[in-house]
Write a protein that holds these residues in place. Structure first.
Motif, PDB file in Angstrom:
ATOM      1  N   UNK A   1       0.824  -1.205   0.000  1.00 12.34           N
ATOM      2  CA  UNK A   1       0.000   0.000   0.000  1.00 12.34           C
ATOM      3  C   UNK A   1       0.859   1.256   0.000  1.00 12.34           C
ATOM      4  N   UNK A   2       1.951   1.240   0.749  1.00 14.33           N
ATOM      5  CA  UNK A   2       2.834   2.407   0.798  1.00 14.33           C
ATOM      6  C   UNK A   2       3.678   2.512  -0.473  1.00 14.33           C
ATOM      7  N   UNK A   3       4.071   1.367  -1.014  1.00 16.41           N
ATOM      8  CA  UNK A   3       4.900   1.355  -2.226  1.00 16.41           C
ATOM      9  C   UNK A   3       4.150   1.824  -3.470  1.00 16.41           C
ATOM     10  N   UNK A   4       2.847   1.530  -3.541  1.00 17.78           N
ATOM     11  CA  UNK A   4       2.105   1.748  -4.783  1.00 17.78           C
ATOM     12  C   UNK A   4       2.224   3.166  -5.332  1.00 17.78           C
TER      13      UNK A   4
ATOM     14  N   UNK B   1       4.846   6.893  -9.372  1.00 18.85           N
ATOM     15  CA  UNK B   1       5.658   8.071  -9.658  1.00 18.85           C
ATOM     16  C   UNK B   1       6.995   7.706 -10.293  1.00 18.85           C
ATOM     17  N   UNK B   2       7.274   6.399 -10.423  1.00 16.95           N
ATOM     18  CA  UNK B   2       8.521   5.965 -11.032  1.00 16.95           C
ATOM     19  C   UNK B   2       9.721   6.055 -10.113  1.00 16.95           C
TER      20      UNK B   2
ATOM     21  N   UNK C   1      11.418   2.441  -4.297  1.00 16.97           N
ATOM     22  CA  UNK C   1      10.099   2.504  -3.656  1.00 16.97           C
ATOM     23  C   UNK C   1      10.027   1.597  -2.431  1.00 16.97           C
ATOM     24  N   UNK C   2      10.570   0.377  -2.529  1.00 17.43           N
ATOM     25  CA  UNK C   2      10.479  -0.550  -1.397  1.00 17.43           C
ATOM     26  C   UNK C   2      11.267  -0.018  -0.204  1.00 17.43           C
TER      27      UNK C   2
ATOM     28  N   UNK D   1       3.213  10.385   3.609  1.00 19.12           N
ATOM     29  CA  UNK D   1       4.488  11.091   3.764  1.00 19.12           C
ATOM     30  C   UNK D   1       5.616  10.491   2.927  1.00 19.12           C
ATOM     31  N   UNK D   2       5.486   9.224   2.538  1.00 14.72           N
ATOM     32  CA  UNK D   2       6.582   8.549   1.830  1.00 14.72           C
ATOM     33  C   UNK D   2       6.915   9.217   0.497  1.00 14.72           C
ATOM     34  N   UNK D   3       5.922   9.810  -0.129  1.00 15.62           N
ATOM     35  CA  UNK D   3       6.165  10.469  -1.419  1.00 15.62           C
ATOM     36  C   UNK D   3       6.637  11.907  -1.242  1.00 15.62           C
ATOM     37  N   UNK D   4       6.955  12.293  -0.002  1.00  9.97           N
ATOM     38  CA  UNK D   4       7.454  13.630   0.361  1.00  9.97           C
ATOM     39  C   UNK D   4       6.636  14.747  -0.299  1.00  9.97           C
TER      40      UNK D   4
END
Length: 220
Positions: free
Chosen positions: A103-106, A111-112, A116-117, A154-157
């Motif tokens: 779910x967090x990686x998707x 976004x390429x 990601x992992x 937040x992971x995608x900043x």
């Protein structure tokens, strides 16, 4: 910076047009934390959706940075959101067939982003879910699911994080932990935080409150 000019939202009803927002003009500075509060039906979630580009205004403008959202078509708005915006919803909005990690990686993969992992694992660790990252949403408590949603946001900043009643489905103790996480990550990343809430304890932790009453901005 987020700016609106005479923002209006009307929807057709059997008896005519329903005015949900009546000419909202506001500014939110970069890095600021702002709570949108008001009674049920005051237009809070509608305003959040317009600010995030999830909905289109009937009149007026929403400007984020140098971008006027009204000039973008649906695909361009989606691309803009993917690069600039994160979301945390009351209902978590996790995909049930994916693990917490997936779910967090998707959105990162969409976004390429090559690592990601690694990035997803890092943020799941930040929300204290390293040992639960291979679990599915149905195997997790409400508080754990909301922490996954925060890690995903937040992971995608993002430069802006929108949160719609992020503690609404949580007990008080869990909700307090979620609030602490939101503000901790917000400070670390310098993200602009805009949230809708009925929780006055949460609203008071924001730097500013915008108060809506019957579709009008009466404070803030």
């Amino acid at each position: 910076m987020i700016k609106t000019e005479n923002l209006q939202k009307r929807v057709p009803m059997s008896g005519g047009m329903l005015e949900i927002l009546k000419g909202i003009t506001l500014e939110i500075k970069s890095g600021e934390s702002v709570a949108i509060v008001g009674a049920s039906g005051s237009g809070k979630s509608t305003l959040l959706g317009l600010l995030a580009g999830l909905d289109e205004a009937s009149a007026g403008r929403v400007i984020i940075g140098d971008t006027d959202l009204g000039t973008l078509d649906e695909d361009a708005r989606a691309l803009f959101r993917g690069k600039q915006v994160g979301f945390v919803f009351q209902s978590f909005q996790l995909l049930p067939a994916l693990t917490a990690l997936e779910n967090v990686m998707l959105p990162l993969e969409l976004q390429g982003i090559g690592d990601a992992r690694e990035q997803a694992e890092q943020f799941l660790g930040r929300v204290e879910l390293s040992e639960r990252m291979l679990h599915y949403p149905k195997q997790m408590s409400g508080g754990e699911q909301q922490r996954v949603a925060i890690a995903r946001a937040f992971a995608s900043t993002p430069t802006i994080l929108f949160a719609d009643e992020p503690t609404g489905n949580l007990d008080t103790r869990t909700g307090t932990h979620i609030i602490d996480l939101l503000f901790e990550l917000n400070r670390e990343q310098g993200t602009t935080l805009v949230l809708v809430t009925h929780d006055m304890a949460l609203a008071q932790r924001c730097e500013r409150r915008l108060v809506l009453d019957a579709g009008e901005l009466v404070e803030g």
